[in-house]
Design a protein around this motif. Structure first.
Motif, PDB file in Angstrom:
ATOM      1  N   UNK A 216       0.870  -1.152   0.000  1.00  0.00           N
ATOM      2  CA  UNK A 216      -0.077  -0.192   0.091  1.00  0.00           C
ATOM      3  C   UNK A 216       0.723   1.153   0.001  1.00  0.00           C
ATOM      4  N   UNK A 217       1.872   1.451   0.796  1.00  0.00           N
ATOM      5  CA  UNK A 217       2.649   2.519   0.967  1.00  0.00           C
ATOM      6  C   UNK A 217       3.335   2.812  -0.368  1.00  0.00           C
ATOM      7  N   UNK A 218       4.039   1.589  -0.808  1.00  0.00           N
ATOM      8  CA  UNK A 218       4.813   1.593  -2.127  1.00  0.00           C
ATOM      9  C   UNK A 218       3.874   2.194  -3.199  1.00  0.00           C
ATOM     10  N   UNK A 219       2.729   1.757  -3.286  1.00  0.00           N
ATOM     11  CA  UNK A 219       1.916   2.157  -4.377  1.00  0.00           C
ATOM     12  C   UNK A 219       1.197   3.616  -4.272  1.00  0.00           C
ATOM     13  N   UNK A 220       1.355   4.054  -2.820  1.00  0.00           N
ATOM     14  CA  UNK A 220       0.916   5.519  -2.623  1.00  0.00           C
ATOM     15  C   UNK A 220       2.149   6.394  -2.911  1.00  0.00           C
ATOM     16  N   UNK A 221       3.507   5.820  -2.476  1.00  0.00           N
ATOM     17  CA  UNK A 221       4.484   6.674  -2.920  1.00  0.00           C
ATOM     18  C   UNK A 221       4.552   6.967  -4.484  1.00  0.00           C
ATOM     19  N   UNK A 222       4.260   6.083  -5.143  1.00  0.00           N
ATOM     20  CA  UNK A 222       4.428   6.248  -6.611  1.00  0.00           C
ATOM     21  C   UNK A 222       3.377   6.626  -7.279  1.00  0.00           C
ATOM     22  N   UNK A 223       2.081   7.026  -6.440  1.00  0.00           N
ATOM     23  CA  UNK A 223       1.027   7.488  -6.941  1.00  0.00           C
ATOM     24  C   UNK A 223       0.293   6.533  -8.124  1.00  0.00           C
ATOM     25  N   UNK A 224       0.468   5.300  -7.577  1.00  0.00           N
ATOM     26  CA  UNK A 224      -0.022   4.191  -8.529  1.00  0.00           C
ATOM     27  C   UNK A 224      -0.959   3.096  -7.783  1.00  0.00           C
ATOM     28  N   UNK A 225      -1.740   3.874  -6.965  1.00  0.00           N
ATOM     29  CA  UNK A 225      -2.715   3.030  -6.076  1.00  0.00           C
ATOM     30  C   UNK A 225      -3.746   2.133  -6.789  1.00  0.00           C
ATOM     31  N   UNK A 226      -4.417   3.309  -7.637  1.00  0.00           N
ATOM     32  CA  UNK A 226      -5.290   2.494  -8.523  1.00  0.00           C
ATOM     33  C   UNK A 226      -5.023   1.447  -9.274  1.00  0.00           C
ATOM     34  N   UNK A 227      -3.915   1.641 -10.373  1.00  0.00           N
ATOM     35  CA  UNK A 227      -3.413   0.688 -11.228  1.00  0.00           C
ATOM     36  C   UNK A 227      -2.949  -0.563 -10.284  1.00  0.00           C
ATOM     37  N   UNK A 228      -2.252  -0.558  -9.206  1.00  0.00           N
ATOM     38  CA  UNK A 228      -1.805  -1.737  -8.489  1.00  0.00           C
ATOM     39  C   UNK A 228      -3.005  -2.341  -7.886  1.00  0.00           C
ATOM     40  N   UNK A 229      -3.958  -1.490  -7.236  1.00  0.00           N
ATOM     41  CA  UNK A 229      -5.240  -2.306  -6.736  1.00  0.00           C
ATOM     42  C   UNK A 229      -6.000  -3.163  -7.861  1.00  0.00           C
ATOM     43  N   UNK A 230      -6.042  -2.472  -9.179  1.00  0.00           N
ATOM     44  CA  UNK A 230      -6.644  -3.212 -10.125  1.00  0.00           C
ATOM     45  C   UNK A 230      -5.902  -4.575 -10.379  1.00  0.00           C
ATOM     46  N   UNK A 231      -4.431  -4.677 -10.434  1.00  0.00           N
ATOM     47  CA  UNK A 231      -3.607  -5.455 -10.797  1.00  0.00           C
ATOM     48  C   UNK A 231      -3.739  -6.732  -9.655  1.00  0.00           C
ATOM     49  N   UNK A 232      -3.803  -5.997  -8.415  1.00  0.00           N
ATOM     50  CA  UNK A 232      -4.121  -7.050  -7.265  1.00  0.00           C
ATOM     51  C   UNK A 232      -5.328  -7.798  -7.345  1.00  0.00           C
ATOM     52  N   UNK A 233      -6.478  -7.179  -7.632  1.00  0.00           N
ATOM     53  CA  UNK A 233      -7.688  -7.789  -7.668  1.00  0.00           C
ATOM     54  C   UNK A 233      -7.663  -8.787  -8.964  1.00  0.00           C
ATOM     55  N   UNK A 234      -7.087  -8.495 -10.116  1.00  0.00           N
ATOM     56  CA  UNK A 234      -6.930  -9.633 -11.151  1.00  0.00           C
ATOM     57  C   UNK A 234      -6.188 -10.678 -10.614  1.00  0.00           C
ATOM     58  N   UNK A 235      -4.844 -10.302  -9.970  1.00  0.00           N
ATOM     59  CA  UNK A 235      -3.920 -11.473  -9.414  1.00  0.00           C
ATOM     60  C   UNK A 235      -4.824 -12.371  -8.292  1.00  0.00           C
ATOM     61  N   UNK A 236      -5.780 -11.804  -7.492  1.00  0.00           N
ATOM     62  CA  UNK A 236      -6.749 -12.725  -6.731  1.00  0.00           C
ATOM     63  C   UNK A 236      -7.481 -13.601  -7.402  1.00  0.00           C
ATOM     64  N   UNK A 237      -7.959 -13.206  -8.560  1.00  0.00           N
ATOM     65  CA  UNK A 237      -8.781 -13.906  -9.264  1.00  0.00           C
ATOM     66  C   UNK A 237      -7.952 -15.265 -10.039  1.00  0.00           C
ATOM     67  N   UNK A 238      -6.882 -14.570 -10.571  1.00  0.00           N
ATOM     68  CA  UNK A 238      -5.990 -15.826 -11.093  1.00  0.00           C
ATOM     69  C   UNK A 238      -5.735 -16.766  -9.951  1.00  0.00           C
ATOM     70  N   UNK A 239      -5.443 -16.524  -8.552  1.00  0.00           N
ATOM     71  CA  UNK A 239      -4.984 -17.333  -7.612  1.00  0.00           C
ATOM     72  C   UNK A 239      -6.241 -18.384  -7.218  1.00  0.00           C
ATOM     73  N   UNK A 240      -7.526 -17.562  -7.410  1.00  0.00           N
ATOM     74  CA  UNK A 240      -8.772 -18.525  -6.849  1.00  0.00           C
ATOM     75  C   UNK A 240      -9.009 -19.326  -8.258  1.00  0.00           C
ATOM     76  N   UNK A 241      -8.711 -19.167  -9.345  1.00  0.00           N
ATOM     77  CA  UNK A 241      -9.076 -20.019 -10.688  1.00  0.00           C
ATOM     78  C   UNK A 241      -7.948 -20.956 -10.658  1.00  0.00           C
ATOM     79  N   UNK A 242      -6.672 -20.958 -10.280  1.00  0.00           N
ATOM     80  CA  UNK A 242      -5.826 -21.701 -10.610  1.00  0.00           C
ATOM     81  C   UNK A 242      -5.029 -22.330  -9.281  1.00  0.00           C
ATOM     82  N   UNK A 243      -5.722 -23.368  -8.789  1.00  0.00           N
ATOM     83  CA  UNK A 243      -5.323 -23.978  -7.668  1.00  0.00           C
ATOM     84  C   UNK A 243      -4.154 -24.781  -8.016  1.00  0.00           C
ATOM     85  N   UNK A 244      -3.665 -24.918  -9.305  1.00  0.00           N
ATOM     86  CA  UNK A 244      -2.446 -25.695  -9.224  1.00  0.00           C
ATOM     87  C   UNK A 244      -1.100 -24.492  -9.031  1.00  0.00           C
ATOM     88  N   UNK A 245      -1.450 -23.533  -9.419  1.00  0.00           N
ATOM     89  CA  UNK A 245      -0.450 -22.488  -9.085  1.00  0.00           C
ATOM     90  C   UNK A 245      -0.301 -22.189  -7.661  1.00  0.00           C
TER      91      UNK A 245
END
Length: 182
Positions: free
Chosen positions: A14-43
Motif C-alpha cells: 500500500x505504502x509503495x503504491x501510494x509513494x509512486x501515485x500508483x494506488x489505483x493501477x496496483x489495486x486493479x492488478x491485485x484484484x486480477x491477481x486474486x482472481x488468477x489465484x482463485x481460479x488456478x489451484x495448481x499454481x
C-alpha cells in the motif's frame, strides 16, 4: 502470526503504491491477481509446495507475470516468495484490497431481505446508506432470507443494523417474558 504477516506485507505494498501515485493501477492488478489465484489451484499448490525451491517458484512466477503486471507488483511477488511468505499471499492481497477500500471510502455492505428487492428499493437503500455513512461509494451484496419475515438486515464491516420482523418479534417475546402478572 498470519495476520501480522498479511498486515506488514499489505501495508508495504500500500505504502509503495501510494509513494509512486500508483494506488489505483496496483489495486486493479491485485484484484486480477486474486482472481488468477482463485481460479488456478495448481499454481497456488505449486507455490506452497515445500519441496520446490524458491528459485523454481521465482522462475514460474516470472514466466507467468513478467510483462503482464507492473514492475512494482512483480517485485512485490518476488519479495514475498524470496521471504518464504507465499502461503500468506491470498491474505496479504485481501488485506491490501481492504486497506485500499478503506482509504478510498468504499463501503462493503451486505443487505438481507425477506423478498427480492426491486431496483428502486435497492437504489433507495444505497442512497440512504451513503447519506448516513462516511462512504463515498458502496459495494453492495444483496441476499434473500425468507426467515427474517420482513425488514432488512444490513451489515457494514463488523456493524449490523437489524430491522427484521423476526428480530422485533424476538424482542417483543423477551419483553413479554419479563412481565409478571400480579
Amino acid at each position: 502470526m498470519a495476520k501480522l504477516v498479511s498486515k506488514v506485507y499489505g501495508d508495504a505494498l500500500f505504502e509503495a503504491a501510494m509513494e509512486r501515485d500508483m494506488l489505483s493501477p496496483v489495486y486493479e492488478e491485485v484484484q486480477s491477481l486474486q482472481t488468477i489465484l482463485m481460479e488456478n489451484a495448481d499454481l497456488v499448490q505449486f507455490l506452497n509446495h515445500p519441496q520446490i525451491i524458491k528459485e523454481e517458484k521465482l522462475k514460474v512466477v516470472e514466466n507467468i507475470f513478467k510483462g503482464r503486471v507492473s514492475d512494482d507488483l512483480m517485485g512485490f511477488l518476488e519479495t514475498v516468495i524470496e521471504k518464504g511468505r507465499q502461503k500468506e499471499l491470498p491474505k496479504i492481497l485481501d488485506y491490501f484490497v481492504n486497506r485500499v477500500k478503506e482509504y478510498k471510502k468504499i463501503g462493503i455492505v451486505t443487505v438481507t431481505s425477506a423478498v427480492e428487492l426491486s431496483a428502486e428499493q435497492k437504489a433507495h437503500t444505497e442512497a440512504k446508506l451513503l447519506e448516513t455513512t462516511a462512504f463515498v461509494s458502496l459495494e453492495v451484496t444483496y441476499s434473500v432470507d425468507p426467515a427474517i419475515l420482513g425488514g432488512l438486515v444490513i451489515r457494514i464491516g463488523d456493524r449490523v443494523v437489524d430491522s427484521s420482523i423476526r428480530t422485533r418479534l424476538g424482542e417483543i417475546r423477551r419483553d413479554l417474558m419479563k412481565l409478571q402478572l400480579a
